[in-house]
Every structure is written in C-alpha cells, then in structure tokens.
Write an enzyme that holds these catalytic residues in place. Structure first.
Site, PDB file in Angstrom:
ATOM      1  N   ASP A  23     -30.226 -36.038  47.011  1.00 17.43           N
ATOM      2  CA  ASP A  23     -31.349 -36.700  47.696  1.00 17.43           C
ATOM      3  C   ASP A  23     -30.920 -38.098  48.138  1.00 17.43           C
ATOM      4  O   ASP A  23     -31.668 -38.796  48.824  1.00 17.43           O
ATOM      5  CB  ASP A  23     -32.608 -36.728  46.825  1.00 17.43           C
ATOM      6  CG  ASP A  23     -32.394 -37.446  45.506  1.00 17.43           C
ATOM      7  OD1 ASP A  23     -31.234 -37.817  45.206  1.00 17.43           O
ATOM      8  OD2 ASP A  23     -33.377 -37.639  44.771  1.00 17.43           O
ATOM      9  N   SER A  24     -29.677 -38.478  47.805  1.00 16.63           N
ATOM     10  CA  SER A  24     -29.095 -39.694  48.389  1.00 16.63           C
ATOM     11  C   SER A  24     -29.041 -39.559  49.906  1.00 16.63           C
ATOM     12  O   SER A  24     -28.862 -40.553  50.615  1.00 16.63           O
ATOM     13  CB  SER A  24     -27.700 -39.947  47.822  1.00 16.63           C
ATOM     14  OG  SER A  24     -26.893 -38.788  47.945  1.00 16.63           O
ATOM     15  N   ASP A  54     -30.340 -31.156  45.364  1.00 16.46           N
ATOM     16  CA  ASP A  54     -31.261 -31.976  44.566  1.00 16.46           C
ATOM     17  C   ASP A  54     -32.707 -31.552  44.780  1.00 16.46           C
ATOM     18  O   ASP A  54     -33.124 -31.267  45.911  1.00 16.46           O
ATOM     19  CB  ASP A  54     -31.138 -33.446  44.993  1.00 16.46           C
ATOM     20  CG  ASP A  54     -30.365 -34.274  43.978  1.00 16.46           C
ATOM     21  OD1 ASP A  54     -30.350 -33.901  42.788  1.00 16.46           O
ATOM     22  OD2 ASP A  54     -29.767 -35.285  44.392  1.00 16.46           O
ATOM     23  N   LYS A  75     -30.394 -29.507  41.186  1.00 19.38           N
ATOM     24  CA  LYS A  75     -30.220 -30.623  40.233  1.00 19.38           C
ATOM     25  C   LYS A  75     -31.566 -31.313  40.043  1.00 19.38           C
ATOM     26  O   LYS A  75     -32.321 -31.477  41.015  1.00 19.38           O
ATOM     27  CB  LYS A  75     -29.168 -31.620  40.739  1.00 19.38           C
ATOM     28  CG  LYS A  75     -28.954 -32.794  39.767  1.00 19.38           C
ATOM     29  CD  LYS A  75     -27.668 -33.562  40.048  1.00 19.38           C
ATOM     30  CE  LYS A  75     -27.746 -34.496  41.224  1.00 19.38           C
ATOM     31  NZ  LYS A  75     -28.784 -35.556  41.098  1.00 19.38           N
ATOM     32  N   GLU A  85     -33.578 -34.673  37.993  1.00 19.03           N
ATOM     33  CA  GLU A  85     -33.329 -35.970  37.355  1.00 19.03           C
ATOM     34  C   GLU A  85     -34.168 -36.155  36.089  1.00 19.03           C
ATOM     35  O   GLU A  85     -35.272 -35.636  35.989  1.00 19.03           O
ATOM     36  CB  GLU A  85     -33.649 -37.118  38.342  1.00 19.03           C
ATOM     37  CG  GLU A  85     -32.627 -37.213  39.452  1.00 19.03           C
ATOM     38  CD  GLU A  85     -32.695 -38.517  40.235  1.00 19.03           C
ATOM     39  OE1 GLU A  85     -33.470 -39.422  39.866  1.00 19.03           O
ATOM     40  OE2 GLU A  85     -31.954 -38.623  41.232  1.00 19.03           O
ATOM     41  N   GLU A 106     -24.901 -40.902  35.200  1.00 22.28           N
ATOM     42  CA  GLU A 106     -24.723 -41.926  36.240  1.00 22.28           C
ATOM     43  C   GLU A 106     -24.872 -43.334  35.648  1.00 22.28           C
ATOM     44  O   GLU A 106     -25.851 -43.624  34.941  1.00 22.28           O
ATOM     45  CB  GLU A 106     -25.746 -41.725  37.374  1.00 22.28           C
ATOM     46  CG  GLU A 106     -25.612 -42.801  38.455  1.00 22.28           C
ATOM     47  CD  GLU A 106     -26.323 -42.478  39.757  1.00 22.28           C
ATOM     48  OE1 GLU A 106     -26.837 -41.355  39.916  1.00 22.28           O
ATOM     49  OE2 GLU A 106     -26.356 -43.376  40.623  1.00 22.28           O
TER      50      GLU A 106
END
Ligand code: KIV
Length: 298
Positions: free
Chosen positions: A47-48, A86, A116, A118, A185
C-alpha cells in the site's frame, strides 16, 4: 530462464537452508517483468503505492479498487515470484468477514497469491479468518505505516524492553494465527536478533538488521527514484532519478531543436501511392465564369 514458481514451501525451505529471501515492492507490469527476470523471490504490491506512485501523503487513502488495478498489472508480469498484496487501511479492520472479502478480491480479481496485513491486536483474528478461508497471510509488525499516527509517527519501534516484548507477542500471535511470514519494519537490529530465533515462520526485514530470513525494500527507494530524503534503512542501488532526468531533458532538447525525429523514426509510403495522393489533394484548375463552390471537380 524459466524458474520454478516460488511457493510457501520453497520459502520455508529457504529459511531452513539459511538462504536469504529477496523481496521487493512493485506497482506496475514492466517492473514485475524485471523483478521476475532478476529472480526476485517475493513481489509485494504494497500500500506504499499510495505515496510512491499515486501521490497520496500516506498509505491511508489508497482504496481496494486502486490496489486491484496495480495488483492485476503486476500479476500479468510475474511467472515465478510469489505475489503478495497489501490489505489497504479500512478494508479489513471492521470484521473477519470484511477482511476475508477483501482478501478474496485481491486473490480472485487481482491474482495475488497471498495478502499482507498490518499490526497485531485485532489483525490477529483477521489473519486467522483469512487463513481459514484458504488464503495465505503475511503479517507486518514494528513500524506499521497505516497506523503510524498512533505509533508517534514514522519512527523505529521496539526501542524499549516493553515495546520489544509487545512486538514479539504480536509476531508470535500472528504466527499462531497461521501467517506464513512476518515483515519486521524499523526495529533495532539487536531486537530482531533476539526475536527471529523465537519465530518458526519466515521473517522479512526492512530496517530491521541483517538477521531476518529475507529483506524487502521499496522499488523506487532502492533504484534511486525517490526524493533525496530516504529512511535510514534504505540503500539506493542505482540512480535512476538522475538518469531519468538526463534522458527526459535530452528528449525535450531534441524536440525543441527539431533534431528529433529523424528519417529512421518515420514510416514510408510507396512513391506511386504518394503521387496518387498528391494528385487527389491538388485543387482542380479554376475555369473562367465557373463558381468554384458549386464545381464538382470531375
Ligand atoms: O507497503 C509496503 O511497501 C510495505 C513494505 C515496506 C514492507 O509494507
């Protein structure tokens, strides 16, 4: 070269064998083709994408529809790398069924192999639900950009014993929920070194030191396409920004000076066809007393 597809099993085997896993983000088809060609193991449509390619100020605004378009483009470029997508902010937190539905969309419509998610906390239940629905899940702990505001901003995590112990708890809970891998991270290397041996699943680091089973970096950061302000953990392995500026400036100069295009950049037409066209475009002779606006030209 045709490589065997990367699978959850082959990643686990790489971990066992101590062979580092290479993961990179990608957001479009040409990048995916190159990543696959180079033999990257895991490609993440992160999602970056929100800040890196869509111009948002953070990862928060990106929608499932936007992610789906990018995931599809990357899917069509991959033959062997494992494709992870993501789950964007707001697309999984409300309930297990919301999380499963979003994961199914990314797999069914986008072609992702895995998703993925978070954080620990409620994401642990969401991860378990998605795994139970048959979709592999990668966890993500430490600095989780979707909730950076509640972490005090984009800063390293796990820098106190309490924080580091909480990070380990989250990672173990995600592993127990069935995650096949976990991203760490922005975690102190010494913390990672203590945490990784306690995890059986694959660990991927970004700003977490050298002891994870693999590393991930953002495409634009590692190729020097991002701005000059990079996170501490990034190394630019190329300077594509400088080369892109040079190439684009050369193109603009050549267009403005009319040096481009040259004959070799244009198409040919047979002489006879060109003559016929010229004749058709030549206005008929104008006769005395004839109104040219009513003449048929025949
Ligand atoms: O969105 C992303 O690019 C990521 C990686 C940095 C791990 O989550």
């Amino acid at each position: 070269m045709n490589r065997a597809p990367v699978t959850l099993l082959s990643l686990a085997q790489r971990k066992q064998a101590g062979e580092p896993i290479v993961m990179v983000t990608a957001y479009d088809h040409p990048s995916a083709v190159i990543a696959d060609e180079v033999g990257v193991d895991v490609v993440l449509v992160g999602d970056s994408a929100a800040n890196v390619v869509l111009g948002y100020g953070s990862t928060v605004p990106v929608s499932v529809a936007e992610m789906l378009m990018l995931v599809g483009a990357v899917r069509r470029g991959l033959t062997s790398a494992l494709l992870v997508a993501d789950l964007p902010f707001g697309s999984y937190e409300v309930s297990d069924s919301q999380a499963v539905r979003t994961a199914q969309l990314l797999v069914k419509k986008g072609g992702a192999d895995a998703v993925k998610i978070e954080r620990g906390g409620t994401s642990v239940d969401r991860a378990a639900a998605i795994v139970a629905a048959g979709i592999p899940v990668m966890g993500h702990v430490g600095l989780t950009p979707q909730t950076a505001a509640s972490l005090g901003g984009y800063r390293a995590q796990g820098r106190t014993a309490d924080q580091a112990a909480a990070l380990l708890r989250d990672a173990l809970a995600l592993q127990d929920a069935g995650c096949f891998a976990i991203v760490l991270e922005a975690v102190p290397a010494a913390v990672t070194e203590l945490v990784v041996p306690l995890l059986d699943c694959v660990t991927i680091g970004i700003g977490a030191g050298p002891t994870t089973d693999g590393q991930v970096l953002v495409w634009h950061d590692l190729l020097g396409l991002s701005g000059p302000q990079l996170p501490r953990f990034v190394r630019a392995f190329a300077d594509l920004r400088e080369r892109t500026v040079a190439g684009l400036s050369a193109y603009a100069d050549a267009v403005r000076s009319k040096e481009f295009p040259q004959a070799e950049h244009t198409y040919l037409i047979p002489d006879a066809e060109l003559d016929a066209l010229r004749q058709r475009l030549t206005p008929p002779p104008h006769h005395e007393g004839e109104d040219p606006s009513t003449s048929s030209g025949n």
